[in-house]
Design a protein around this motif. Structure first.
Motif, short mmCIF file in Angstrom:
data_model
loop_
_atom_site.label_atom_id
_atom_site.label_comp_id
_atom_site.label_asym_id
_atom_site.label_seq_id
_atom_site.Cartn_x
_atom_site.Cartn_y
_atom_site.Cartn_z
N GLN A 1 0.66 -8.65 -0.21
CA GLN A 1 1.71 -8.27 -1.17
C GLN A 1 2.97 -9.10 -0.96
O GLN A 1 3.61 -9.53 -1.92
CB GLN A 1 2.02 -6.78 -1.06
N ARG B 1 2.56 -12.55 -2.34
CA ARG B 1 2.62 -12.57 -3.80
C ARG B 1 3.98 -12.12 -4.32
O ARG B 1 4.16 -11.95 -5.53
CB ARG B 1 1.53 -11.66 -4.38
N ALA B 2 4.93 -11.90 -3.42
CA ALA B 2 6.29 -11.46 -3.76
C ALA B 2 6.28 -10.13 -4.50
O ALA B 2 7.08 -9.90 -5.39
CB ALA B 2 7.02 -12.52 -4.56
N GLU B 3 5.36 -9.22 -4.08
CA GLU B 3 5.29 -7.88 -4.67
C GLU B 3 6.01 -6.89 -3.76
O GLU B 3 6.26 -7.16 -2.59
CB GLU B 3 3.83 -7.46 -4.83
N ASP B 4 6.31 -5.74 -4.32
CA ASP B 4 6.95 -4.67 -3.56
C ASP B 4 5.89 -4.02 -2.65
O ASP B 4 4.87 -3.53 -3.12
CB ASP B 4 7.53 -3.62 -4.51
N CYS B 5 6.15 -4.01 -1.34
CA CYS B 5 5.19 -3.44 -0.40
C CYS B 5 5.77 -2.22 0.31
O CYS B 5 5.28 -1.82 1.36
CB CYS B 5 4.76 -4.49 0.61
#
Length: 111
Positions: free
Chosen positions: A29, A32-36
């Motif tokens: 995550q 992919r620069a997603e909120d984790c």
């Protein structure tokens, strides 16, 4: 009591595997620069559960002694031989290996 101790050890082993999966998920995550944040909160909850299980295990007398750095380095961790144990060892194997090592040490190149 031994059954309880084994059950706690089994839970710890399962939780460790689950935590590794959660950590891997968090890394993916982040990459992919997603909120984790939700996965991270779940991982922290698993760590709290792990501490509880370890405390319970230690209370029941199943505490495992951890080795320090010097003790870990002194352990014999060589891989087992891949030759079948019932086969006779090849006497030329060791000589060939030593001669190759000495040639390399002398600076000779193999062709």
């Amino acid at each position: 009591m031994d059954n309880k101790l084994n059950e706690i050890r089994r839970k710890i082993k399962f939780l460790r595997a689950e935590m590794l999966g959660a950590e891997d998920n968090i890394r993916k995550q982040v990459n992919r620069a997603e909120d984790c944040s939700e996965a991270a909160m779940h991982l922290m909850a698993m760590r709290v559960a792990m501490l509880g299980l370890i405390g319970e295990r230690n209370r029941l007398g199943g505490e495992e002694r951890l080795l320090n750095v010097d003790e870990r380095l002194k352990l014999d961790v060589r891989a087992a031989s891949r030759r079948p144990s019932n086969a006779a060892p090849d006497p030329g194997w060791r000589l060939a290996r030593v001669s190759v090592g000495t040639e390399k040490a002398r600076g000779r190149r193999e062709r």
